[in-house]
Motif scaffolding. Structure first.
Motif, short mmCIF file in Angstrom:
data_model
loop_
_atom_site.label_atom_id
_atom_site.label_comp_id
_atom_site.label_asym_id
_atom_site.label_seq_id
_atom_site.Cartn_x
_atom_site.Cartn_y
_atom_site.Cartn_z
N VAL A 90 0.63 -1.36 -0.17
CA VAL A 90 0.29 0.41 0.32
C VAL A 90 0.68 1.53 -0.02
N ALA A 91 2.16 1.06 0.31
CA ALA A 91 2.88 2.49 0.80
C ALA A 91 3.37 2.28 -0.48
N LEU A 92 4.17 1.58 -1.57
CA LEU A 92 4.45 1.74 -3.21
C LEU A 92 3.55 2.39 -3.78
N LEU A 93 2.29 2.04 -3.70
CA LEU A 93 1.34 2.43 -3.73
C LEU A 93 0.91 3.84 -4.30
N GLY A 170 -2.87 -0.04 9.53
CA GLY A 170 -2.45 2.01 9.23
C GLY A 170 -1.02 2.22 9.66
N LEU A 171 -0.40 2.31 11.07
CA LEU A 171 0.74 3.07 11.40
C LEU A 171 2.19 2.35 10.47
N PHE A 176 6.68 3.01 6.51
CA PHE A 176 7.39 3.00 4.80
C PHE A 176 6.91 3.80 4.34
N LEU A 177 5.81 4.63 4.05
CA LEU A 177 5.76 6.43 3.58
C LEU A 177 6.86 7.09 3.76
N ALA A 178 7.31 7.13 4.77
CA ALA A 178 8.46 8.11 5.73
C ALA A 178 10.21 7.44 4.93
#
Length: 292
Positions: A90-93, A170-171, A176-178
Motif C-alpha cells: 500500500v505504501a508503494l502504491l 495503518g501505522l 514505509f511512506l516516511a
C-alpha cells in the motif's frame, strides 16, 4: 566538562522513565514469579511464601499454557507477514503520486491506528454476528449458510487475526511512506534513463534501500503479536474453547481472575524470554547482513 555531560543530561529523563516503567517491572515480575503471591498479600505480606521454580514447573506442565502459546505462534505466523507485506504494498502504491486523493488515502489508512480498540472490536463484532451480521447478510445472496465467524474454533482464529491485521496496517504504512521519502530521486531518474521499468526500479533500487525500515517494522510487529491481547479479549474473551486465547489473555486470567499473581508472573517472564530471544536473533541477522 559541561560539553561532555550535556548529552547525558538530555537523555537522563527518558532513561529514567525507561528504567522505571520498562526495566524495573521485569525484575519485580521475576521476583514475584518465585513466590505464591495473590491478592491477600497486599493486605498482609506475611502471606507470601517463596516457592522457587514451582510456578515454572507447573506452567510447563499446564496444557492451557501450551495451547495459548500455540495460538500466539499461529497468530504471529498469520499476522506478521500479512501486515508487513500489505503495509509495504500500500505504501508503494500511495507513494507514486502526490495528488490530493493519495494524500487523503494516507490519512484514511492511518485512522484504524488511532481509533479505540474497543470501538473497533465492537464494530467488527457486529459484522461477524451470526444472526444479523453484515458479512453473513452479503454471503446469503450467494446462497451460503450462516458462517460461525466467532463460534467455530478454527474460523475464530482467522477472524480475530483479520481484525488485528486491519488495525495494525495503518501505522506501518506511514513508516514505509516516511522511508520511501528518503529514497534518492537521482537513482530512480538514472534507472528510468536506462530504460528500467517500474517493477525493476522497485525491486532493484527501492526495496534494497528499505531494508532497515522493513527490519524495523518486522521486529516491532513480531513483538506486538507476541503480546496479542486486545482483539481476542474484546471479540471472544479467548474462546471458543480457548481457540483464541493468547499468552497475554492466559496471563490476565490467571493473574486477575484466578488471583495467581506468582503463577502469572512466571508466565510473563517466559513470554518475555521468548520475545527477547526472537528479537536478538533478528538483530544478529541484521548485523550479519550489514557486515556482508
Amino acid at each position: 566538562m559541561r560539553t561532555r555531560l550535556a548529552p547525558y543530561l538530555f537523555v537522563a529523563p527518558a532513561m529514567l522513565l525507561l528504567v522505571t516503567f520498562g526495566v524495573f517491572p521485569i525484575f519485580v515480575a521475576l521476583a514475584v514469579s518465585l513466590t505464591n503471591m495473590n491478592i491477600s498479600a497486599f493486605a498482609n505480606i506475611s502471606n507470601v511464601d517463596f516457592v522457587g521454580l514451582d510456578n515454572y514447573v507447573k506452567l510447563f506442565d499446564d496444557a492451557d499454557f501450551w495451547q495459548a502459546l500455540g495460538n500466539t505462534g499461529l497468530f504471529a505466523v498469520l499476522g506478521v507477514p500479512s501486515i508487513v507485506l500489505l503495509s509495504l504494498a500500500v505504501a508503494l502504491l500511495l507513494n507514486h503520486s502526490d495528488h490530493w486523493i493519495f494524500r487523503a488515502l494516507r490519512s484514511f489508512y492511518f485512522i484504524p491506528a488511532i481509533t479505540a480498540i474497543v470501538a473497533i472490536s465492537l464494530i467488527w463484532g457486529y459484522l461477524y454476528n451470526t444472526q444479523f451480521g453484515f458479512l453473513n447478510y452479503v454471503l446469503s445472496f450467494a446462497g451460503i449458510d450462516q458462517v460461525q465467524w466467532l463460534s467455530d474454533p478454527l474460523l475464530a482464529k482467522f477472524s480475530v487475526a483479520l481484525v488485528a491485521v486491519w488495525r495494525g496496517t495503518g501505522l506501518n504504512i506511514i513508516i514505509f511512506l516516511a522511508a520511501l521519502q528518503g529514497v534518492p530521486r537521482e537513482y530512480l531518474e538514472a534507472a528510468s534513463l536506462d530504460g528500467a521499468s517500474e517493477w525493476r526500479k522497485t525491486f532493484s533500487i527501492v526495496l534494497p534501500l528499505l531494508r532497515f525500515a522493513i527490519f524495523f517494522v518486522t521486529v516491532t510487529t513480531i513483538i506486538s503479536w507476541g503480546q496479542f491481547f486486545d482483539e481476542p479479549f474484546v471479540l471472544t474473551d479467548g474462546g471458543p474453547l480457548g481457540a483464541t486465547t493468547s499468552v497475554s489473555i492466559f496471563l490476565y486470567k490467571e493473574g486477575f481472575r484466578l488471583n495467581q499473581f506468582g503463577y502469572a508472573s512466571a508466565g510473563s517472564i517466559v513470554l518475555f524470554a521468548i520475545i527477547a530471544v526472537i528479537t536478538l536473533v533478528q538483530l544478529r541477522a541484521r548485523k550479519a547482513d550489514d557486515e556482508y
